[in-house]
Design a protein around this motif. Sequence first.
Motif, PDB file in Angstrom:
ATOM      1  N   CYS A  21       0.874  -4.585   4.130  1.00  0.00           N
ATOM      2  CA  CYS A  21       1.783  -5.912   3.841  1.00  0.00           C
ATOM      3  C   CYS A  21       1.946  -6.835   5.307  1.00  0.00           C
ATOM      4  O   CYS A  21       2.733  -7.513   5.064  1.00  0.00           O
ATOM      5  CB  CYS A  21       2.965  -5.327   3.217  1.00  0.00           C
ATOM      6  SG  CYS A  21       3.912  -4.285   4.444  1.00  0.00           S
ATOM      7  N   CYS A  50       7.242  -5.284   4.144  1.00  0.00           N
ATOM      8  CA  CYS A  50       8.012  -4.104   3.208  1.00  0.00           C
ATOM      9  C   CYS A  50       9.072  -3.643   3.980  1.00  0.00           C
ATOM     10  O   CYS A  50       9.884  -2.900   3.463  1.00  0.00           O
ATOM     11  CB  CYS A  50       7.071  -3.293   2.648  1.00  0.00           C
ATOM     12  SG  CYS A  50       6.610  -1.859   3.928  1.00  0.00           S
ATOM     13  N   CYS A  84       1.806   1.860   6.090  1.00  0.00           N
ATOM     14  CA  CYS A  84       0.227   1.747   5.946  1.00  0.00           C
ATOM     15  C   CYS A  84      -0.150   0.549   6.655  1.00  0.00           C
ATOM     16  O   CYS A  84      -1.233   0.181   7.070  1.00  0.00           O
ATOM     17  CB  CYS A  84      -0.314   1.713   4.421  1.00  0.00           C
ATOM     18  SG  CYS A  84       0.281   0.313   3.612  1.00  0.00           S
ATOM     19  N   GLY A  85       0.841  -0.457   6.628  1.00  0.00           N
ATOM     20  CA  GLY A  85       0.599  -1.931   7.230  1.00  0.00           C
ATOM     21  C   GLY A  85      -0.177  -2.815   6.517  1.00  0.00           C
ATOM     22  O   GLY A  85      -0.564  -4.066   6.893  1.00  0.00           O
ATOM     23  N   GLY A 109       0.648  -1.117  -0.015  1.00  0.00           N
ATOM     24  CA  GLY A 109      -0.121  -0.070   0.101  1.00  0.00           C
ATOM     25  C   GLY A 109       0.819   1.241  -0.098  1.00  0.00           C
ATOM     26  O   GLY A 109       0.239   2.408  -0.307  1.00  0.00           O
ATOM     27  N   CYS A 110       1.896   1.037   0.302  1.00  0.00           N
ATOM     28  CA  CYS A 110       2.893   2.409   0.207  1.00  0.00           C
ATOM     29  C   CYS A 110       4.429   1.820  -0.059  1.00  0.00           C
ATOM     30  O   CYS A 110       4.619   0.835  -0.001  1.00  0.00           O
ATOM     31  CB  CYS A 110       2.892   2.912   1.877  1.00  0.00           C
ATOM     32  SG  CYS A 110       3.623   2.225   3.112  1.00  0.00           S
TER      33      CYS A 110
HETATM   34  S1  FES Z   1       3.352  -1.613   2.155  1.00  0.00           S
HETATM   35 FE1  FES Z   1       2.713  -0.153   3.635  1.00  0.00          FE
HETATM   36  S2  FES Z   1       3.582  -0.681   5.466  1.00  0.00           S
HETATM   37 FE2  FES Z   1       4.371  -2.206   3.702  1.00  0.00          FE
END
Ligand code: FES
Length: 163
Positions: free
Chosen positions: A48, A60, A45-46, A39-40
Amino acid sequence: MPRIRVEVDGVTYEDDVEPRLLLVHYLRDRLGKVGTPIGCDTTNCGACTVLFDGMSVKSCSVLAVQADGRGITTVEGLGTDGTNHPMQRAFHEEHALQCGFCTPGMILASIDLLRENADPSEEEIREGLEGNLCRCTGYQNIVRAVRKAADEMRQPAQSEVAP
Ligand code: FES
Ligand code: FES
């Protein structure tokens, strides 16, 4: 190239990986575990989130080589016996998702949260999930779902109750 041996969702894999390969890319691109979204680019964002030897981590922010000898659980490893994990059920029943993008990470982070605190207050749930963002802002129902799963998971199994 380093060789790693890692158990993912109950299956052992051995692979040669670039030292700089992120775990999330290993999971998605090598193993096809696309249930773990990205997501980022900033570890914020969490989305993953996976369980790393039972503890939630943002995949990530971890290198694939760090997973050597470890056990990883992705959302695809839950409910593989044909029944959903209580946390999956609670998210479903409490409508704790809208677009669903944050949901795999939310579910895994919530499972880890209950591992540490089987009966969290609403405040503790919000605090425990602060590393997981929901851009649909469905937090109210997410908190309700975690409370519901906590209640269910604290119940003794039927076989233990039966005389
Ligand atoms: S992709 Fe967003 S925290 Fe890992
Ligand atoms: S349900 Fe859409 S980001 Fe959380």
